[in-house]
Design an enzyme around this catalytic site. Structure first.
Site, mmCIF file in Angstrom:
data_model
loop_
_atom_site.group_PDB
_atom_site.id
_atom_site.type_symbol
_atom_site.label_atom_id
_atom_site.label_comp_id
_atom_site.label_asym_id
_atom_site.label_seq_id
_atom_site.Cartn_x
_atom_site.Cartn_y
_atom_site.Cartn_z
ATOM 1 N N LYS A 1 0.851 -1.206 0.000
ATOM 2 C CA LYS A 1 0.000 0.000 0.000
ATOM 3 C C LYS A 1 0.880 1.248 0.000
ATOM 4 O O LYS A 1 2.096 1.165 0.244
ATOM 5 C CB LYS A 1 -0.895 -0.022 1.237
ATOM 6 C CG LYS A 1 -0.129 0.053 2.555
ATOM 7 C CD LYS A 1 -1.013 -0.227 3.767
ATOM 8 C CE LYS A 1 -0.217 -0.172 5.054
ATOM 9 N NZ LYS A 1 -0.986 -0.674 6.198
ATOM 10 N N TYR B 1 14.431 30.984 6.038
ATOM 11 C CA TYR B 1 13.166 31.552 6.522
ATOM 12 C C TYR B 1 13.179 31.753 8.028
ATOM 13 O O TYR B 1 13.556 30.852 8.791
ATOM 14 C CB TYR B 1 12.009 30.607 6.188
ATOM 15 C CG TYR B 1 11.558 30.681 4.744
ATOM 16 C CD1 TYR B 1 11.102 31.871 4.204
ATOM 17 C CD2 TYR B 1 11.588 29.547 3.949
ATOM 18 C CE1 TYR B 1 10.688 31.935 2.878
ATOM 19 C CE2 TYR B 1 11.165 29.595 2.627
ATOM 20 C CZ TYR B 1 10.716 30.805 2.095
ATOM 21 O OH TYR B 1 10.303 30.860 0.790
HETATM 22 C C1 LIG Z 1 -0.212 -1.568 6.941
HETATM 23 C C2 LIG Z 1 -0.788 -2.862 7.404
HETATM 24 C C3 LIG Z 1 0.033 -3.994 7.539
HETATM 25 C C4 LIG Z 1 1.540 -3.942 7.413
HETATM 26 O O1 LIG Z 1 2.079 -3.362 8.573
HETATM 27 P P1 LIG Z 1 3.667 -3.310 8.829
HETATM 28 O O2 LIG Z 1 3.789 -2.877 10.231
HETATM 29 O O3 LIG Z 1 4.190 -2.292 7.890
HETATM 30 O O4 LIG Z 1 4.206 -4.652 8.570
HETATM 31 C C5 LIG Z 1 -0.588 -5.197 7.831
HETATM 32 N N1 LIG Z 1 -1.927 -5.283 8.022
HETATM 33 C C6 LIG Z 1 -2.735 -4.193 7.927
HETATM 34 C C7 LIG Z 1 -4.196 -4.361 8.157
HETATM 35 C C8 LIG Z 1 -2.191 -2.954 7.631
HETATM 36 O O5 LIG Z 1 -2.994 -1.890 7.555
#
Ligand SMILES: *Cc1c(COP(=O)(O)O)cnc(C)c1O
Length: 379
Positions: free
Chosen positions: A38, A271
């Site tokens: 993702k 800045y």
């Molecule tokens: C993002 C996510 C993962 C992966 O998590 P990590 O800590 O990056 O391994 C697994 N399951 C769900 C439901 C997630 O949202």
């Protein structure tokens, strides 16, 4: 490198494949590994990461949204299954059928929608049911009897319950007992269902990395570890088992010096004049700012590697550029490479260090690398 970039990431295909192999080895042959890609594979580029991992043997991928799933199919990820973990089926989604995506249903109200879609589809639709076992985020909180009734009304040879899943809120906390309570609640509910799904999955990186075997069941969902990171135990480290994954960061983040200048003592920098030179110094201006993903909060705090040494950001992080102290590496000139994440000449900086300095988490640092940063893949 033939191309010239002002700011880019370099992603090691070999590292990704080795991180995947390390997870595979840790969980053993009976547990499927579903890499989480993702958020554009945590900033690494979901299309190429998924191609690399598919070649390394991955048969499942997990994404957040249907759009992310479609993008993977369009990138040529044809064989592996794609689980959509965090979208909603409030309206019918043709892509579930046309792109063979596997929805994670997190509310029982979605089942009638899926049933209608399945009725019109040529192939059966398989779905996973997400249970809120105590995290208080996505997933149904309905009691087992109610879930059983909703499944009985929806499931058919055309709409099949393939998996049941949950997610832990505090897997890196070995003191609170929340993970044990979540797992017990999840298994109690699972036992009370009239049919058992083929696939049961609960574990992201942390419960894999610290060997919480009782939670692994038939599949695990690592994200962070694929990219080479495992969060440290936040509480109760003495009662946590040792970390069992051998992974290393697959991504280096680089930029170039746009300009180098000498400034006299008393000169303000950037800045808001957040920094004033106490003595004459040499300043470098690098071609990366918060629009590239450098956390704005690193102003006056961040570190980068220049000339093989860790040097400091001075003054505010600007949108497109950041000022750094080159006094200790005066030989650097415009065009020279500066490392934001990675290793150079024995110095090293990773997303966890950056996150500590910025008061955020390593996930956010990686996902924050913006779309305008060029992606370079190396073997
Ligand atoms: C993002 C996510 C993962 C992966 O998590 P990590 O800590 O990056 O391994 C697994 N399951 C769900 C439901 C997630 O949202």
């Amino acid at each position: 490198m033939p191309e010239y970039h002002r700011c880019w990431i370099e992603v090691s295909r070999d590292r990704l494949a080795r991180n995947y192999a390390s997870i595979r080895k840790a969980v053993g042959p009976d547990v499927e590994v579903c890499p989480v890609v993702k958020a554009d594979a945590y900033g690494h580029g979901a299309a190429e990461v998924s191609r690399v991992l598919a070649r390394a043997g991955a048969r499942w991928f997990a994404v957040s949204s249907f759009e992310e799933g479609v993008a993977l199919r369009e990138a040529g990820i044809a064989g592996p299954r794609i689980l959509v973990m965090a979208d909603s089926l409030a309206v019918e989604r043709a892509e579930v059928v046309t792109h063979r995506l596997t929805p994670a249903v997190h509310s029982l109200d979605e089942l009638p929608v899926l049933r209608r879609m399945a009725a019109g589809a040529a192939e059966p639709i398989d779905f996973h049911l997400k249970i809120d076992s105590g995290m208080g985020r996505l997933g149904t909180r309905a009691p087992a009897a109610e879930i059983a009734r909703a499944l009985a009304a929806a499931v058919s040879p055309k709409l099949r319950l393939e998996g049941v899943m949950t997610h832990f809120a505090s897997a890196a906390d070995y003191q609170s007992g929340q993970t044990e309570r979540q797992l017990a609640a999840f298994y109690e509910l699972l036992d009370a269902l009239p049919v058992q799904p083929r696939i049961v999955h609960t574990s992201a990186t942390v419960p894999i990395a610290y060997g919480r075997r009782e939670a692994w069941r038939s599949m695990v969902r690592p994200g962070h570890a694929i990219y080479g990171y495992v969060s440290p135990i936040v509480r109760g480290a003495d009662s946590a088992p040792p970390r069992m994954l051998d992974v290393a960061p697959a991504l280096a983040w680089k930029t170039r010096l746009l300009a180098v200048k000498d400034i006299p003592a008393g000169s303000p920098i950037g800045y808001g004049a957040m920094y004033t030179a106490a003595a004459p110094m040499r300043v470098g201006i690098i071609g990366a700012g918060y629009a590239d993903g450098i956390p704005h909060r690193l102003g006056n705090k961040g570190k980068v590697i220049a000339g093989g040494q860790l040097v400091s950001m001075i003054g505010a992080v600007s949108m497109d550029v950041t000022t750094i102290d080159l006094t200790s590496v005066p030989h650097l000139k415009p065009g020279d490479v500066v490392t934001l994440l990675g290793e150079e000449g024995g110095a090293r900086i990773d997303a966890q260090q950056v996150a500590r300095l910025a008061g955020t988490i390593s996930y956010s640092v990686l996902c924050g690398i913006s779309a305008r940063v060029a992606h370079v893949y190396v073997d």
